[in-house]
Motif scaffolding. Structure first.
Motif, PDB file in Angstrom:
ATOM      1  N   LEU A  63       0.897  -1.225   0.083  1.00  0.00           N
ATOM      2  CA  LEU A  63      -0.104   0.019   0.094  1.00  0.00           C
ATOM      3  C   LEU A  63       0.678   1.307  -0.060  1.00  0.00           C
ATOM      4  O   LEU A  63       2.000   1.215   0.607  1.00  0.00           O
ATOM      5  N   PRO A  64       0.423   2.236  -0.588  1.00  0.00           N
ATOM      6  CA  PRO A  64       1.244   3.560  -0.506  1.00  0.00           C
ATOM      7  C   PRO A  64       1.200   4.008   0.935  1.00  0.00           C
ATOM      8  O   PRO A  64       0.361   3.802   1.803  1.00  0.00           O
ATOM      9  N   ASN A  65       2.383   4.888   1.320  1.00  0.00           N
ATOM     10  CA  ASN A  65       2.320   5.237   2.667  1.00  0.00           C
ATOM     11  C   ASN A  65       1.437   6.227   3.098  1.00  0.00           C
ATOM     12  O   ASN A  65       0.847   5.869   4.324  1.00  0.00           O
ATOM     13  N   TRP A  66       0.532   6.973   2.267  1.00  0.00           N
ATOM     14  CA  TRP A  66      -0.396   7.724   2.811  1.00  0.00           C
ATOM     15  C   TRP A  66      -1.725   6.971   3.011  1.00  0.00           C
ATOM     16  O   TRP A  66      -2.415   7.331   4.006  1.00  0.00           O
ATOM     17  N   LEU A  67      -1.847   5.662   2.220  1.00  0.00           N
ATOM     18  CA  LEU A  67      -3.136   4.926   2.747  1.00  0.00           C
ATOM     19  C   LEU A  67      -2.850   4.121   3.936  1.00  0.00           C
ATOM     20  O   LEU A  67      -3.745   4.016   4.822  1.00  0.00           O
ATOM     21  N   ARG A  68      -1.487   3.681   4.002  1.00  0.00           N
ATOM     22  CA  ARG A  68      -1.121   2.985   5.543  1.00  0.00           C
ATOM     23  C   ARG A  68      -1.372   3.741   6.731  1.00  0.00           C
ATOM     24  O   ARG A  68      -1.980   3.654   7.630  1.00  0.00           O
ATOM     25  N   HIS A  69      -1.206   5.261   6.459  1.00  0.00           N
ATOM     26  CA  HIS A  69      -1.094   5.940   7.632  1.00  0.00           C
ATOM     27  C   HIS A  69      -2.758   6.469   7.883  1.00  0.00           C
ATOM     28  O   HIS A  69      -2.940   6.916   8.952  1.00  0.00           O
ATOM     29  N   ILE A  70      -3.479   6.308   6.829  1.00  0.00           N
ATOM     30  CA  ILE A  70      -5.068   6.496   7.138  1.00  0.00           C
ATOM     31  C   ILE A  70      -5.469   5.373   7.705  1.00  0.00           C
ATOM     32  O   ILE A  70      -6.258   5.382   8.438  1.00  0.00           O
ATOM     33  N   LEU A  71      -5.029   4.103   7.448  1.00  0.00           N
ATOM     34  CA  LEU A  71      -5.657   2.961   7.873  1.00  0.00           C
ATOM     35  C   LEU A  71      -5.360   2.257   9.144  1.00  0.00           C
ATOM     36  O   LEU A  71      -6.044   2.129  10.119  1.00  0.00           O
ATOM     37  N   GLN A  72      -3.797   2.651   9.415  1.00  0.00           N
ATOM     38  CA  GLN A  72      -3.454   2.342  10.812  1.00  0.00           C
ATOM     39  C   GLN A  72      -4.036   2.660  12.208  1.00  0.00           C
ATOM     40  O   GLN A  72      -4.451   1.985  13.099  1.00  0.00           O
ATOM     41  N   PRO A  73      -4.584   4.015  11.900  1.00  0.00           N
ATOM     42  CA  PRO A  73      -5.201   4.654  13.256  1.00  0.00           C
ATOM     43  C   PRO A  73      -6.498   3.636  13.473  1.00  0.00           C
ATOM     44  O   PRO A  73      -7.052   3.674  14.578  1.00  0.00           O
ATOM     45  N   LEU A  74      -7.040   3.284  12.509  1.00  0.00           N
ATOM     46  CA  LEU A  74      -8.451   2.481  12.683  1.00  0.00           C
ATOM     47  C   LEU A  74      -8.109   1.411  13.602  1.00  0.00           C
ATOM     48  O   LEU A  74      -9.036   0.889  14.364  1.00  0.00           O
ATOM     49  N   PHE A  75      -6.922   0.699  13.623  1.00  0.00           N
ATOM     50  CA  PHE A  75      -6.712  -0.418  14.446  1.00  0.00           C
ATOM     51  C   PHE A  75      -6.101   0.234  15.640  1.00  0.00           C
ATOM     52  O   PHE A  75      -6.550  -0.493  16.696  1.00  0.00           O
ATOM     53  N   VAL A  76      -5.199   0.991  15.605  1.00  0.00           N
ATOM     54  CA  VAL A  76      -4.505   1.360  16.763  1.00  0.00           C
ATOM     55  C   VAL A  76      -5.555   2.160  17.813  1.00  0.00           C
ATOM     56  O   VAL A  76      -5.414   1.788  19.085  1.00  0.00           O
ATOM     57  N   HIS A  77      -6.455   2.907  17.297  1.00  0.00           N
ATOM     58  CA  HIS A  77      -7.382   3.737  18.228  1.00  0.00           C
ATOM     59  C   HIS A  77      -8.220   3.030  18.813  1.00  0.00           C
ATOM     60  O   HIS A  77      -8.897   3.237  19.784  1.00  0.00           O
ATOM     61  N   GLN A  78      -8.687   1.572  18.326  1.00  0.00           N
ATOM     62  CA  GLN A  78      -9.614   0.690  18.793  1.00  0.00           C
ATOM     63  C   GLN A  78      -9.436   0.228  20.489  1.00  0.00           C
ATOM     64  O   GLN A  78     -10.147   0.375  21.300  1.00  0.00           O
ATOM     65  N   ASP A  79      -7.872   0.171  20.689  1.00  0.00           N
ATOM     66  CA  ASP A  79      -7.829  -0.169  22.093  1.00  0.00           C
ATOM     67  C   ASP A  79      -6.958   0.732  22.711  1.00  0.00           C
ATOM     68  O   ASP A  79      -6.472   0.612  24.002  1.00  0.00           O
ATOM     69  N   LEU A  80      -6.697   2.063  22.182  1.00  0.00           N
ATOM     70  CA  LEU A  80      -5.856   3.035  22.884  1.00  0.00           C
ATOM     71  C   LEU A  80      -6.328   3.305  24.297  1.00  0.00           C
ATOM     72  O   LEU A  80      -5.351   3.624  24.855  1.00  0.00           O
ATOM     73  N   VAL A  81      -7.318   3.618  24.649  1.00  0.00           N
ATOM     74  CA  VAL A  81      -7.632   4.046  25.878  1.00  0.00           C
ATOM     75  C   VAL A  81      -7.404   2.743  27.121  1.00  0.00           C
ATOM     76  O   VAL A  81      -6.913   3.002  27.879  1.00  0.00           O
ATOM     77  N   PHE A  82      -7.678   1.543  26.584  1.00  0.00           N
ATOM     78  CA  PHE A  82      -7.433   0.530  27.490  1.00  0.00           C
ATOM     79  C   PHE A  82      -5.945   0.281  27.562  1.00  0.00           C
ATOM     80  O   PHE A  82      -5.304  -0.100  28.650  1.00  0.00           O
ATOM     81  N   VAL A  83      -5.150   0.521  26.252  1.00  0.00           N
ATOM     82  CA  VAL A  83      -3.680   0.121  26.473  1.00  0.00           C
ATOM     83  C   VAL A  83      -3.023   1.361  27.333  1.00  0.00           C
ATOM     84  O   VAL A  83      -2.348   1.193  28.227  1.00  0.00           O
ATOM     85  N   HIS A  84      -3.603   2.448  27.180  1.00  0.00           N
ATOM     86  CA  HIS A  84      -3.093   3.603  27.981  1.00  0.00           C
ATOM     87  C   HIS A  84      -3.281   3.346  29.524  1.00  0.00           C
ATOM     88  O   HIS A  84      -2.232   3.618  30.341  1.00  0.00           O
ATOM     89  N   HIS A  85      -4.333   3.026  30.171  1.00  0.00           N
ATOM     90  CA  HIS A  85      -4.947   2.648  31.335  1.00  0.00           C
ATOM     91  C   HIS A  85      -3.871   1.460  31.833  1.00  0.00           C
ATOM     92  O   HIS A  85      -3.502   1.366  32.783  1.00  0.00           O
ATOM     93  N   GLN A  86      -3.814   0.622  30.764  1.00  0.00           N
ATOM     94  CA  GLN A  86      -2.922  -0.747  31.462  1.00  0.00           C
ATOM     95  C   GLN A  86      -1.516  -0.515  31.684  1.00  0.00           C
ATOM     96  O   GLN A  86      -0.936  -0.875  32.544  1.00  0.00           O
ATOM     97  N   GLN A  87      -0.946   0.549  30.801  1.00  0.00           N
ATOM     98  CA  GLN A  87       0.309   0.975  30.887  1.00  0.00           C
ATOM     99  C   GLN A  87       0.354   1.878  32.185  1.00  0.00           C
ATOM    100  O   GLN A  87       1.692   1.427  33.118  1.00  0.00           O
ATOM    101  N   ALA A  88      -0.678   2.712  32.657  1.00  0.00           N
ATOM    102  CA  ALA A  88      -0.721   3.373  34.022  1.00  0.00           C
ATOM    103  C   ALA A  88      -0.363   2.295  35.226  1.00  0.00           C
ATOM    104  O   ALA A  88       0.363   2.606  35.912  1.00  0.00           O
ATOM    105  N   ILE A  89      -1.338   1.328  34.917  1.00  0.00           N
ATOM    106  CA  ILE A  89      -1.345   0.108  35.807  1.00  0.00           C
ATOM    107  C   ILE A  89       0.271  -0.525  36.118  1.00  0.00           C
ATOM    108  O   ILE A  89       0.483  -0.698  37.397  1.00  0.00           O
ATOM    109  N   LEU A  90       0.683  -0.867  34.957  1.00  0.00           N
ATOM    110  CA  LEU A  90       1.886  -1.397  35.046  1.00  0.00           C
ATOM    111  C   LEU A  90       2.841  -0.372  35.709  1.00  0.00           C
ATOM    112  O   LEU A  90       3.912  -0.998  36.385  1.00  0.00           O
ATOM    113  N   GLN A  91       2.962   0.841  35.368  1.00  0.00           N
ATOM    114  CA  GLN A  91       3.736   1.823  35.946  1.00  0.00           C
ATOM    115  C   GLN A  91       3.838   1.911  37.311  1.00  0.00           C
ATOM    116  O   GLN A  91       4.908   1.715  38.116  1.00  0.00           O
TER     117      GLN A  91
END
Length: 137
Positions: free
Chosen positions: A22-50
């Protein structure tokens, strides 16, 4: 790339969009669709781990049990970070992870990515030019 030249695992984020043709610009549009799904949970889990690391001294290896096939990319990324000294934040950046009160800050893709990424910055400039051109036509 790590301090010894080692590249991060290709599927470090748990999906293989980065390996596709895929072209870079399309990858950069699609990746947040996956990354943002769990972002809140990952952030809180990292805080718990710290907090746990400060209290007991346990590392992620003692804190998490990750037996699933889907966890391989997380383990690979954590091991790579361990071997390469973690993330080299600027000294002025606070590395303390706390629960974010305003979710807009957590999902602020422009500040976290777009303004620093050559591909996304160029795409934004081009889109802005097109919008201005259409506005005056």
């Amino acid at each position: 790339t790590g301090k010894n030249g080692e590249k991060a695992p290709a599927n470090a984020l748990g999906y293989k969009i980065s390996e596709g043709k895929l072209p870079n610009w399309l990858r950069h549009i699609l990746q947040p669709l996956f990354v943002h799904q769990d972002l809140v949970f990952v952030h809180h889990q990292q805080a718990i781990l710290q907090k746990k690391q400060r209290k007991s001294g346990d590392t992620w290896k003692q804190s998490y049990w990750m037996p699933c096939e889907a966890d391989k990319s997380t383990v690979a990324l954590r091991r790579w970070l361990d071997r390469n000294g973690g993330i080299g934040w600027s000294p002025s950046v606070c590395t303390e992870v706390n629960a974010v009160q305003d979710m807009k800050l957590l999902f602020d893709t422009y500040s976290a990515h777009t303004k620093k990424c050559a591909t996304c910055s160029k795409a934004l400039r081009n889109i802005t030019r097109v919008q201005k051109g259409l506005k005056y036509s």
